[in-house]
Design a protein around this motif. Structure first.
Motif, short mmCIF file in Angstrom:
data_model
loop_
_atom_site.label_atom_id
_atom_site.label_comp_id
_atom_site.label_asym_id
_atom_site.label_seq_id
_atom_site.Cartn_x
_atom_site.Cartn_y
_atom_site.Cartn_z
N LEU A 1 -16.81 14.17 23.07
CA LEU A 1 -15.85 14.92 22.26
C LEU A 1 -16.54 15.87 21.28
O LEU A 1 -16.11 17.01 21.09
N VAL B 1 -17.46 9.61 21.83
CA VAL B 1 -17.80 10.39 20.63
C VAL B 1 -18.73 11.53 21.02
O VAL B 1 -18.53 12.68 20.64
N ARG C 1 -7.18 21.76 12.10
CA ARG C 1 -6.11 21.02 12.77
C ARG C 1 -6.02 21.34 14.26
O ARG C 1 -5.33 20.66 15.01
N ASP C 2 -6.70 22.40 14.69
CA ASP C 2 -6.64 22.78 16.11
C ASP C 2 -7.72 22.09 16.94
O ASP C 2 -7.79 22.29 18.16
N ARG C 3 -8.56 21.31 16.29
CA ARG C 3 -9.63 20.61 17.01
C ARG C 3 -9.49 19.11 16.81
O ARG C 3 -8.99 18.67 15.78
N PRO C 4 -9.95 18.32 17.78
CA PRO C 4 -9.88 16.86 17.60
C PRO C 4 -10.70 16.43 16.39
O PRO C 4 -11.70 17.07 16.04
N VAL C 5 -10.26 15.34 15.76
CA VAL C 5 -11.00 14.79 14.63
C VAL C 5 -11.25 13.31 14.90
O VAL C 5 -10.35 12.59 15.35
N ILE C 6 -12.48 12.90 14.66
CA ILE C 6 -12.89 11.52 14.91
C ILE C 6 -13.21 10.86 13.56
O ILE C 6 -14.10 11.31 12.85
N ALA C 7 -12.48 9.80 13.24
CA ALA C 7 -12.76 9.04 12.01
C ALA C 7 -13.64 7.85 12.35
O ALA C 7 -13.48 7.23 13.40
N THR D 1 -8.22 17.13 3.08
CA THR D 1 -8.31 17.34 4.53
C THR D 1 -8.11 18.80 4.91
O THR D 1 -8.08 19.14 6.09
N ILE E 1 -10.61 20.20 7.35
CA ILE E 1 -10.58 19.78 8.76
C ILE E 1 -9.70 20.76 9.54
O ILE E 1 -8.57 21.04 9.16
#
Lengths: 162, 67
Positions: free
Chosen positions: B13, B10, B55-61, B50, B53
């Motif tokens: 990233l 985490v 979409r071109d970058r990583p997303v951490i849930a 969403t 957010i």
């Protein structure tokens, strides 16, 4: 919940999706910063004294006693090479004059608290158990410091008047 | 499938630009959250919510713990 949320994000077309499975409980228990209504400043980690003396289990008590006294403390934590807490040397152990190993003199496996614990709860616990301080460790057992009851009470008082 | 990650991942990233999304209810998010995290409760995760957010970058849930 987060695995379902991560899957939902994928179903919505997101392609780079990660799931931090252990969550914010894990984050806080490692002493990492927290924001919100109850931020890091309201928790034990921000007020722990990191300068509490530490020693190894094979150290000799004579040397440790001198070092602890010179540092102005009356307690010392016994840790391994990774900094994981193995035991504690309290006043009685430090007041003696026999030259035994730390491992022989220490109280093994002291109770510890996490840096994410709220100050109020830490103070309640110390009052209930008649303690003046508690060691603070990460979730992997590494010592971060010690929270003294007087420091915690002072911090609570300051935040109440702020 | 989403990639399960740990704390060190985490941090790495996020340093590289990943976005954090806490999926707990709002009150729990307001109480405490990771620095920089936004809040979209699981029940409200849809195309509309969403949009914020990238979409071109990583997303951490994440949520509270292993629940």
């Amino acid at each position: 919940m987060s695995p379902r949320a991560a899957s939902r994000l994928e179903s919505l077309g997101f392609e780079q999706v990660y799931d931090y499975v252990a969550g914010k409980a894990d984050w806080g228990s490692f002493g990492l910063p927290i924001e919100g209504q109850r931020p890091s400043s309201t928790r034990v980690g921000a007020h722990a004294r990191a300068d509490v003396p530490a020693c190894g289990p094979h150290d000799r008590m004579l040397e440790v006693r001198e070092r602890v006294r010179a540092a102005g403390w009356d307690t010392c934590f016994v840790t391994n090479e990774e900094g994981i807490v193995l035991g504690r040397l309290g006043r009685a152990a430090l007041a003696g004059d026999d030259d035994v190993s730390v491992e022989e003199a220490m109280t093994p496996g002291p109770s510890t608290i996490r840096p994410s614990l709220e100050l109020e709860k830490a103070v309640e616990r110390m009052h209930a158990q008649k303690l003046t301080s508690l060691p603070v460790t990460r979730s992997d057992g590494v010592l971060l410091g010690v929270i003294r009851r007087e420091d915690a009470e002072q911090a609570l008082e300051l935040s109440a008047t702020a | 499938m989403p990639t399960p990650i740990e704390r060190d991942d985490v941090q790495r990233l996020v340093a590289e630009g990943a976005q954090l999304v806490e999926v707990l209810p709002e009150a729990e998010y307001e109480d405490e959250h990771l620095p920089g995290a936004i809040n979209i409760p699981l029940k409200r995760l849809d195309h509309e919510t969403t949009r914020q957010i990238d979409r071109d970058r990583p997303v951490i849930a994440y949520c509270y713990d292993y629940q």
